[in-house]
Design a protein around this motif. Sequence first.
Motif, PDB file in Angstrom:
ATOM      1  N   PHE A 192       0.815  -1.216   0.000  1.00  0.00           N
ATOM      2  CA  PHE A 192       0.000   0.000   0.000  1.00  0.00           C
ATOM      3  C   PHE A 192       0.852   1.272   0.000  1.00  0.00           C
ATOM      4  CE2 PHE A 192      -3.547  -2.694   1.844  1.00  0.00           C
ATOM      5  CZ  PHE A 192      -4.359  -2.584   0.715  1.00  0.00           C
ATOM      6  N   LEU A 193       2.157   1.149   0.285  1.00  0.00           N
ATOM      7  CA  LEU A 193       3.032   2.311   0.180  1.00  0.00           C
ATOM      8  C   LEU A 193       3.098   2.792  -1.265  1.00  0.00           C
ATOM      9  CD1 LEU A 193       6.013   1.178   2.452  1.00  0.00           C
ATOM     10  CD2 LEU A 193       4.371   2.999   2.960  1.00  0.00           C
ATOM     11  N   ALA A 194       3.092   1.836  -2.196  1.00  0.00           N
ATOM     12  CA  ALA A 194       3.191   2.173  -3.608  1.00  0.00           C
ATOM     13  C   ALA A 194       1.807   2.309  -4.231  1.00  0.00           C
ATOM     14  CB  ALA A 194       4.009   1.112  -4.344  1.00  0.00           C
ATOM     15  N   THR A 195       1.000   3.178  -3.635  1.00  0.00           N
ATOM     16  CA  THR A 195      -0.324   3.469  -4.191  1.00  0.00           C
ATOM     17  C   THR A 195      -0.476   4.979  -4.365  1.00  0.00           C
ATOM     18  OG1 THR A 195      -1.327   3.507  -1.967  1.00  0.00           O
ATOM     19  CG2 THR A 195      -1.446   1.426  -3.203  1.00  0.00           C
ATOM     20  N   HIS A 196      -1.351   5.352  -5.274  1.00  0.00           N
ATOM     21  CA  HIS A 196      -1.562   6.773  -5.542  1.00  0.00           C
ATOM     22  C   HIS A 196      -2.094   7.496  -4.308  1.00  0.00           C
ATOM     23  CE1 HIS A 196      -0.746   6.031  -9.715  1.00  0.00           C
ATOM     24  NE2 HIS A 196      -1.761   5.192  -9.833  1.00  0.00           N
ATOM     25  N   GLU A 197      -2.907   6.809  -3.516  1.00  0.00           N
ATOM     26  CA  GLU A 197      -3.546   7.452  -2.369  1.00  0.00           C
ATOM     27  C   GLU A 197      -2.655   7.548  -1.133  1.00  0.00           C
ATOM     28  OE1 GLU A 197      -6.770   5.147  -4.656  1.00  0.00           O
ATOM     29  OE2 GLU A 197      -4.676   4.862  -4.064  1.00  0.00           O
ATOM     30  N   CYS A 198      -1.555   6.814  -1.125  1.00  0.00           N
ATOM     31  CA  CYS A 198      -0.690   6.837   0.060  1.00  0.00           C
ATOM     32  C   CYS A 198       0.008   8.196   0.175  1.00  0.00           C
ATOM     33  CB  CYS A 198       0.355   5.732  -0.034  1.00  0.00           C
ATOM     34  SG  CYS A 198       1.327   5.541   1.471  1.00  0.00           S
ATOM     35  N   PRO A 199      -0.148   8.892   1.310  1.00  0.00           N
ATOM     36  CA  PRO A 199       0.365  10.264   1.441  1.00  0.00           C
ATOM     37  C   PRO A 199       1.842  10.340   1.842  1.00  0.00           C
ATOM     38  CG  PRO A 199      -0.799   9.670   3.430  1.00  0.00           C
ATOM     39  CD  PRO A 199      -0.922   8.480   2.504  1.00  0.00           C
ATOM     40  N   ILE A 200       2.698   9.735   1.020  1.00  0.00           N
ATOM     41  CA  ILE A 200       4.142   9.807   1.250  1.00  0.00           C
ATOM     42  C   ILE A 200       4.805  10.402   0.010  1.00  0.00           C
ATOM     43  CG2 ILE A 200       4.163   7.871   2.860  1.00  0.00           C
ATOM     44  CD1 ILE A 200       5.215   6.097   0.596  1.00  0.00           C
ATOM     45  N   SER A 201       6.074  10.752   0.142  1.00  0.00           N
ATOM     46  CA  SER A 201       6.800  11.362  -0.971  1.00  0.00           C
ATOM     47  C   SER A 201       6.938  10.373  -2.132  1.00  0.00           C
ATOM     48  CB  SER A 201       8.192  11.806  -0.510  1.00  0.00           C
ATOM     49  OG  SER A 201       8.981  10.666  -0.147  1.00  0.00           O
ATOM     50  N   ILE A 202       7.023  10.915  -3.342  1.00  0.00           N
ATOM     51  CA  ILE A 202       7.210  10.068  -4.522  1.00  0.00           C
ATOM     52  C   ILE A 202       8.561   9.354  -4.455  1.00  0.00           C
ATOM     53  CG2 ILE A 202       8.181  11.934  -5.919  1.00  0.00           C
ATOM     54  CD1 ILE A 202       5.916   9.008  -7.102  1.00  0.00           C
ATOM     55  N   GLU A 203       9.533   9.986  -3.805  1.00  0.00           N
ATOM     56  CA  GLU A 203      10.840   9.337  -3.662  1.00  0.00           C
ATOM     57  C   GLU A 203      10.729   8.053  -2.839  1.00  0.00           C
ATOM     58  OE1 GLU A 203      11.527  13.697  -4.401  1.00  0.00           O
ATOM     59  OE2 GLU A 203      10.248  12.552  -3.035  1.00  0.00           O
TER      60      GLU A 203
END
Length: 309
Positions: A192-203
């Motif tokens: 779920f880290l690699a989802t569009h909705e996850c609010p983390i940096s693209i890096e």
Amino acid sequence: MTITQLLGIKYPVFQGAMAQIARFELASAVSNAGGLGILASGGMSPEELREQIKKCKEQTTKPFAVNLMLMMPNINEIIDVVIEEGVKIVTTGAGTPRKFMPRLTEAGVKVIPVIPSVKAAKKMEELGCAAVVVEGMEAGGHVGTSTTMALLPQVTKAVNIPVIAAGGIADGRGVAAAFCLGASGVQMGTVFLATHECPISIEYKNLIVEADDTSTTLTGMKFGAPVRGIKNELTKRYHELEAQSSTLMELEELTLGSLRKAVYDGDVENGSVMSGQIAGLVDEIRSVEQVIVDVLEEAKTTLANVKID
């Protein structure tokens, strides 16, 4: 009763309560897609948690949960907010929910602890917990010492309440394996880290996508508090300090604020990039809904094709 019936969710999929990451954007998306979204309250003030719960309610009418880190100094106030806001499901970590069970049960809250052993699972069942999450050391963040595959069947054999498998699950084959070992559901974090909705940096997201099977490492082993994350300059310096017999305080100073650096600032070299070992299976950024659809479809196909001659 199945875990979906017990919690009023469509699919037996929990989203991991990742500190500073599992906020309303991610939790509401998981719940809307049929799983159980979970808000991570660790490090929040009661006011911050209340705001997150209200925002989650604005984004979804489906059930969602709050994760309680029971050793937080403000845990009583955090529980007050959970009850006042009508949240009916909590997962717990960092201690036993024993002394909080009367309040939570009276308020109609279902308690689901994350546990590291058969002994702990039995105690949680005796306390009246609705289910338990079994998390193996393959998971990202703070982990124990047993693997999911070894621990899960022992726990499912020992208790009668639903058991949710966590650690090392990112596709349908992992889901199928968990159910074969007696699980009633799965909890996933890294995928779920690699989802569009996850609010983390693209890096941060890109580093998960680029990871392979050897990309993670454990820090904190020296003082019995292992944390799994992606190898980078921070983990390199941490291991060097550990080898020099540094004190716990020196090591904590090194990592102070490091998760925020990766999550918000995109500094994935000096920040803490928590991730599970299964990151090597995550090779694209998808929507939360697509992740859930993909893993469940693959799980059904995998189970249908299993043949033992």
